[in-house]
Structure formats: structure tokens, C-alpha cells
Design a protein around this motif. Structure first.
Motif, PDB file in Angstrom:
ATOM      1  N   CYS A   1      -2.805   4.475  -9.626  1.00  0.00           N
ATOM      2  CA  CYS A   1      -1.353   4.614  -9.764  1.00  0.00           C
ATOM      3  C   CYS A   1      -1.009   4.989 -11.202  1.00  0.00           C
ATOM      4  CB  CYS A   1      -0.645   3.315  -9.397  1.00  0.00           C
ATOM      5  SG  CYS A   1       1.166   3.510  -9.411  1.00  0.00           S
TER       6      CYS A   1
ATOM      7  N   ASN B   1       1.701   4.116 -12.580  1.00  0.00           N
ATOM      8  CA  ASN B   1       2.428   2.968 -13.116  1.00  0.00           C
ATOM      9  C   ASN B   1       1.497   1.756 -13.237  1.00  0.00           C
ATOM     10  OD1 ASN B   1       4.909   4.166 -13.327  1.00  0.00           O
ATOM     11  ND2 ASN B   1       5.827   3.172 -11.540  1.00  0.00           N
ATOM     12  N   SER B   2       1.974   0.788 -13.946  1.00  0.00           N
ATOM     13  CA  SER B   2       1.305  -0.509 -13.976  1.00  0.00           C
ATOM     14  C   SER B   2       2.402  -1.577 -13.991  1.00  0.00           C
ATOM     15  CB  SER B   2       0.420  -0.609 -15.218  1.00  0.00           C
ATOM     16  OG  SER B   2      -0.236  -1.845 -15.233  1.00  0.00           O
ATOM     17  N   CYS B   3       3.074  -1.690 -12.859  1.00  0.00           N
ATOM     18  CA  CYS B   3       4.270  -2.539 -12.792  1.00  0.00           C
ATOM     19  C   CYS B   3       3.931  -4.014 -13.004  1.00  0.00           C
ATOM     20  CB  CYS B   3       4.932  -2.384 -11.422  1.00  0.00           C
ATOM     21  SG  CYS B   3       5.405  -0.691 -11.044  1.00  0.00           S
TER      22      CYS B   3
ATOM     23  N   PHE C   1       5.058  -6.486 -11.573  1.00  0.00           N
ATOM     24  CA  PHE C   1       4.992  -7.245 -10.326  1.00  0.00           C
ATOM     25  C   PHE C   1       3.914  -6.735  -9.378  1.00  0.00           C
ATOM     26  CE2 PHE C   1       8.255  -3.948 -10.178  1.00  0.00           C
ATOM     27  CZ  PHE C   1       7.780  -3.157  -9.131  1.00  0.00           C
ATOM     28  N   CYS C   2       3.102  -5.772  -9.822  1.00  0.00           N
ATOM     29  CA  CYS C   2       2.185  -5.122  -8.875  1.00  0.00           C
ATOM     30  C   CYS C   2       1.100  -6.078  -8.397  1.00  0.00           C
ATOM     31  CB  CYS C   2       1.524  -3.905  -9.508  1.00  0.00           C
ATOM     32  SG  CYS C   2       0.492  -3.022  -8.321  1.00  0.00           S
TER      33      CYS C   2
ATOM     34  N   ARG D   1      -1.655  -5.236  -7.417  1.00  0.00           N
ATOM     35  CA  ARG D   1      -2.959  -4.751  -7.884  1.00  0.00           C
ATOM     36  C   ARG D   1      -3.414  -5.502  -9.138  1.00  0.00           C
ATOM     37  NH1 ARG D   1      -1.504  -0.356  -9.921  1.00  0.00           N
ATOM     38  NH2 ARG D   1      -3.373   0.858 -10.159  1.00  0.00           N
TER      39      ARG D   1
ATOM     40  N   GLY E   1      -1.722   1.180  -4.160  1.00  0.00           N
ATOM     41  CA  GLY E   1      -1.785   2.258  -5.140  1.00  0.00           C
ATOM     42  C   GLY E   1      -0.735   3.309  -4.789  1.00  0.00           C
ATOM     43  N   GLU E   2      -0.688   4.363  -5.571  1.00  0.00           N
ATOM     44  CA  GLU E   2       0.313   5.415  -5.371  1.00  0.00           C
ATOM     45  C   GLU E   2      -0.294   6.519  -4.486  1.00  0.00           C
ATOM     46  OE1 GLU E   2       3.453   6.272  -5.739  1.00  0.00           O
ATOM     47  OE2 GLU E   2       2.840   8.224  -4.983  1.00  0.00           O
TER      48      GLU E   2
ATOM     49  N   ASN F   1       6.042   6.106  -5.941  1.00  0.00           N
ATOM     50  CA  ASN F   1       6.756   5.818  -7.191  1.00  0.00           C
ATOM     51  C   ASN F   1       7.559   7.031  -7.658  1.00  0.00           C
ATOM     52  OD1 ASN F   1       4.926   7.555  -8.461  1.00  0.00           O
ATOM     53  ND2 ASN F   1       3.733   5.912  -9.401  1.00  0.00           N
TER      54      ASN F   1
HETATM   55  S1  SF4 Z   1       1.219   0.613  -6.794  1.00  0.00           S
HETATM   56 FE1  SF4 Z   1       3.478   0.445  -6.788  1.00  0.00          FE
HETATM   57  S2  SF4 Z   1       3.878  -1.591  -7.625  1.00  0.00           S
HETATM   58 FE2  SF4 Z   1       1.740  -1.091  -8.146  1.00  0.00          FE
HETATM   59  S3  SF4 Z   1       1.827  -0.170 -10.195  1.00  0.00           S
HETATM   60 FE3  SF4 Z   1       1.968   1.493  -8.703  1.00  0.00          FE
HETATM   61  S4  SF4 Z   1       4.184   1.824  -8.394  1.00  0.00           S
HETATM   62 FE4  SF4 Z   1       3.916  -0.177  -9.349  1.00  0.00          FE
END
Ligand code: SF4
Length: 209
Positions: free
Chosen positions: A19, A21-23, A25-26, A28, A82-83, A111
Motif C-alpha cells: 500500500c 499509505n501507512s495509516c 489505524f491500518c 496491517r 493492502g491497496e 485509497n
Molecule cells: S491498506 Fe488501507 S488502511 Fe492500510 S495503509 Fe493502506 S489505505 Fe491505509
């Protein structure tokens, strides 16, 4: 490993664990090999092992869809750990195959950074193939989004996702942006306006801890 998994009336496809992102709240970020996954459209939660030992090939995904009897499900949803649009072109191959088999409703939860990831406007490739996409908007401005999501594209991620959403909506794809109900009424109203200005709906969903 789990390539496809059922949740509610829908069948989900787990394409990748990568992904942009590295949110905060993820799921992952957790150590658990088994984690909860939810349908962002309906807040249905299930527990699945979605860490992949390898990214499934297009052929493996199709084989898994056939084994899962995909035609009995209401929607086929690209959404895993994941994305999915990190593998945009493979998602399109799978989605095209599904459309060739008959009347299948196809959604992707993303995302919204596919155009940034692939460095071009990919939305023309989605026209007539993806029926719906869900995009986590998360915040009412770029700085707040980046504070939460830590995109590799920095603060540019937010405008990138808005442009992707608008371009997808212009192609006739139903685009639903989502935010959680804990961000406050003022932020929700701003997010609703942002979604509408880009031709999208906003869905406010409950935070699932
Ligand atoms: S999989 Fe979704 S929640 Fe997790 S980091 Fe990527 S966009 Fe964010």
C-alpha cells in the motif's frame, strides 16, 4: 493463503499486501496473522488470514473465484490486506474476465492513489468494467489526511485522490467516499461538500475498533 473470501453477500479479492499509505489505524500494522476485515459499505466484520505468502497471479485469482462459485454473490469486491490498485493492471484483467462471464457487479475499495502510483490517469481503463469504487477520504484537508495516512506521496496524496475520484465519477463509475463518524460534525460536513463537488457520495460509517 486467502485469495478470495466471502463477507455478507459479497465475495472479496485479496490482491496484495502492499500500500502507498501507512495509516495509523491500518490492521496491517498489527502482528496478528489473522485480522478482522470489514465491508466498508455495510459495516460487516469477519476474521480472515489475509497475509499473502506471494501475490496471486491473475490465473490464481480467477481459479479462486471459480472455486468460490463467484456467480452466487451480489458483488465482487477488490479489497484485502493492502491497496488493490497497487496491482491496477492485474485488477483490470480479473475484472474484465468477470465481466466477460456475465452480469457481475464489481467494486473496488481503494485509497484513491492509483493515478499517483501509476503516474497516469488510469480511470479510462476502468470505464465499463468497475461499477463502483469506495475511497476512504478520512479527513477534510490534505494535511490532516497525511497526518493519519502517511502516504508516500506526501500531502499531494489528498488532491491526487480527489482528482482520481472525480475522473472516475466522470466515467460513470459510482464513487462513494467514506469517513468515520468520530471526526466531528464540522469535518463531516466539509467532507460531504468535497465529495459532492467531485461528483461522489459521502458515506459516514461507524468506527470499528
Ligand atoms: S491498506 Fe488501507 S488502511 Fe492500510 S495503509 Fe493502506 S489505505 Fe491505509
Amino acid at each position: 493463503m486467502t485469495i478470495t473470501y466471502p463477507l455478507g453477500d459479497n465475495l472479496y479479492i485479496n490482491m496484495t499486501n502492499r500500500c502507498s499509505n501507512s495509516c495509523d489505524f491500518c490492521i496491517r500494522n498489527g502482528e496478528d496473522k489473522e485480522s478482522e476485515q470489514w465491508d466498508s459499505d455495510k459495516d460487516i466484520v469477519g476474521t480472515f488470514k489475509l497475509w499473502l505468502d506471494h501475490e496471486p497471479t491473475v490465473e490464481e485469482v480467477i481459479e479462486s473465484l471459480i472455486k468460490s462459485d463467484y456467480s452466487k454473490y451480489k458483488q465482487i469486491v477488490f479489497c484485502g490486506f493492502g491497496e488493490p490498485f497497487e496491482r491496477f493492471y492485474d485488477c483490470v484483467k480479473v475484472a474484465k474476465w468477470l465481466k466477460e462471464q456475465g452480469n457481475v457487479y464489481i467494486r473496488a475499495n481503494t485509497n484513491g492513489q492509483a493515478n499517483l502510483i501509476h503516474n497516469r490517469d488510469v480511470t479510462p481503463d476502468m470505464k465499463g468494467i468497475f461499477d463502483e469504487i469506495g475511497i476512504s477520504l478520512n479527513a477534510e484537508n490534505a494535511e490532516k489526511y497525511q497526518d493519519i495516512c502517511h502516504s508516500v506521496f506526501g500531502v499531494a496524496a489528498y488532491d491526487g485522490l480527489l482528482e482520481f475520484a472525480r475522473l472516475a465519477a466522470e466515467k460513470g463509475i459510482k464513487v462513494k467516499m467514506t469517513v468515520v463518524d468520530t471526526i466531528g460534525e464540522e469535518a463531516i460536513n466539509m467532507c460531504r461538500k468535497i465529495a459532492q463537488d467531485n461528483g461522489c457520495e459521502l458515506r459516514v460509517r461507524e468506527l470499528i475498533e
